[in-house]
Design a protein around this motif. Structure first.
Motif, short mmCIF file in Angstrom:
data_model
loop_
_atom_site.label_atom_id
_atom_site.label_comp_id
_atom_site.label_asym_id
_atom_site.label_seq_id
_atom_site.Cartn_x
_atom_site.Cartn_y
_atom_site.Cartn_z
N ARG A 28 1.02 -1.29 0.12
CA ARG A 28 -0.06 0.11 -0.16
C ARG A 28 0.80 1.18 -0.11
NH1 ARG A 28 -3.15 -3.43 3.46
NH2 ARG A 28 -2.08 -2.28 5.40
N ALA A 29 2.12 1.26 0.80
CA ALA A 29 2.78 2.50 0.74
C ALA A 29 3.53 2.87 -0.42
CB ALA A 29 3.75 2.45 1.98
N VAL A 30 4.05 1.75 -1.05
CA VAL A 30 4.73 1.79 -2.44
C VAL A 30 3.57 2.24 -3.43
CG1 VAL A 30 5.91 0.60 -4.17
CG2 VAL A 30 6.55 0.28 -1.89
N ALA A 31 2.40 1.65 -3.47
CA ALA A 31 1.57 1.94 -4.50
C ALA A 31 1.07 3.71 -4.20
CB ALA A 31 0.18 1.07 -4.38
N VAL A 41 -2.39 5.65 -11.34
CA VAL A 41 -3.72 5.37 -10.56
C VAL A 41 -4.05 3.95 -10.64
CG1 VAL A 41 -4.76 7.30 -11.43
CG2 VAL A 41 -5.01 5.43 -12.80
N GLY A 42 -4.92 3.41 -9.52
CA GLY A 42 -4.89 1.97 -9.55
C GLY A 42 -5.82 1.07 -10.49
N ARG A 43 -6.26 2.09 -11.45
CA ARG A 43 -7.02 1.33 -12.42
C ARG A 43 -7.08 2.23 -13.75
NH1 ARG A 43 -12.51 1.75 -9.30
NH2 ARG A 43 -13.22 3.79 -10.15
N ARG A 44 -7.35 1.62 -14.90
CA ARG A 44 -7.23 2.42 -16.07
C ARG A 44 -8.27 3.37 -16.07
NH1 ARG A 44 -6.50 -0.40 -22.06
NH2 ARG A 44 -6.14 1.78 -23.10
N ASN A 45 -8.25 4.53 -16.91
CA ASN A 45 -9.41 5.41 -17.24
C ASN A 45 -9.32 5.53 -18.48
OD1 ASN A 45 -7.61 7.41 -17.53
ND2 ASN A 45 -7.55 7.95 -15.27
N VAL A 86 7.20 -2.44 -9.56
CA VAL A 86 5.87 -1.85 -9.88
C VAL A 86 5.71 -1.94 -11.36
CG1 VAL A 86 4.32 0.17 -9.69
CG2 VAL A 86 5.99 -0.22 -8.09
N THR A 87 4.69 -2.76 -11.56
CA THR A 87 4.49 -2.88 -12.89
C THR A 87 3.21 -1.81 -13.43
OG1 THR A 87 5.00 -5.38 -12.98
CG2 THR A 87 3.73 -4.60 -14.87
N ALA A 88 3.31 -1.10 -14.45
CA ALA A 88 2.59 -0.20 -14.79
C ALA A 88 2.30 -0.19 -16.43
CB ALA A 88 3.18 1.14 -14.30
#
Length: 115
Positions: A28-31, A41-45, A86-88
């Protein structure tokens, strides 16, 4: 134990210390750090410039270098610093970042995200 034999007990180990998964708090801290510093962001927009963390394994332990890990496991060196992978996904496709170091459950002041 059945038959009165010895009981096995497992406790913290140097291997777990160096190679153990990130805790839920570290994830959570890294995110949160990654979102704050890179705008992810946590999900695609719908934005074409959206950078989003890809799925449930978007934040994982970045395995430390083998030589440093072996030296630590053999008691010949310090514990390797902890980093996250982190995979983005963004405009350029899927990218992996090394984020950290992580100390005390979160990226340190001055932490970096490197491709």
């Amino acid at each position: 134990a059945a038959g009165g034999g010895p009981r096995l007990a497992f406790g913290p180990s140097r291997a777990e210390d160096a190679l153990g998964d990130l805790s839920a708090g570290e994830v959570r801290a890294v995110a949160a750090w990654f979102g704050e510093h890179l705008g992810a962001v946590g999900r695609r927009n719908a934005s074409v410039d959206c950078l989003w963390m890809a799925g449930p394994s978007a934040v994982e332990l970045f395995i430390p270098p083998k030589a440093a890990t072996v030296a630590y496991l053999e008691g010949r060196g310090p514990r390797p610093p902890r980093f996250a992978r982190v995979t983005a996904v963004g405009r350029r496709g899927v990218e992996e970042y090394r984020v950290g170091p992580i100390v005390g459950g979160a990226p340190v002041a001055g932490a970096a995200a490197e491709l």
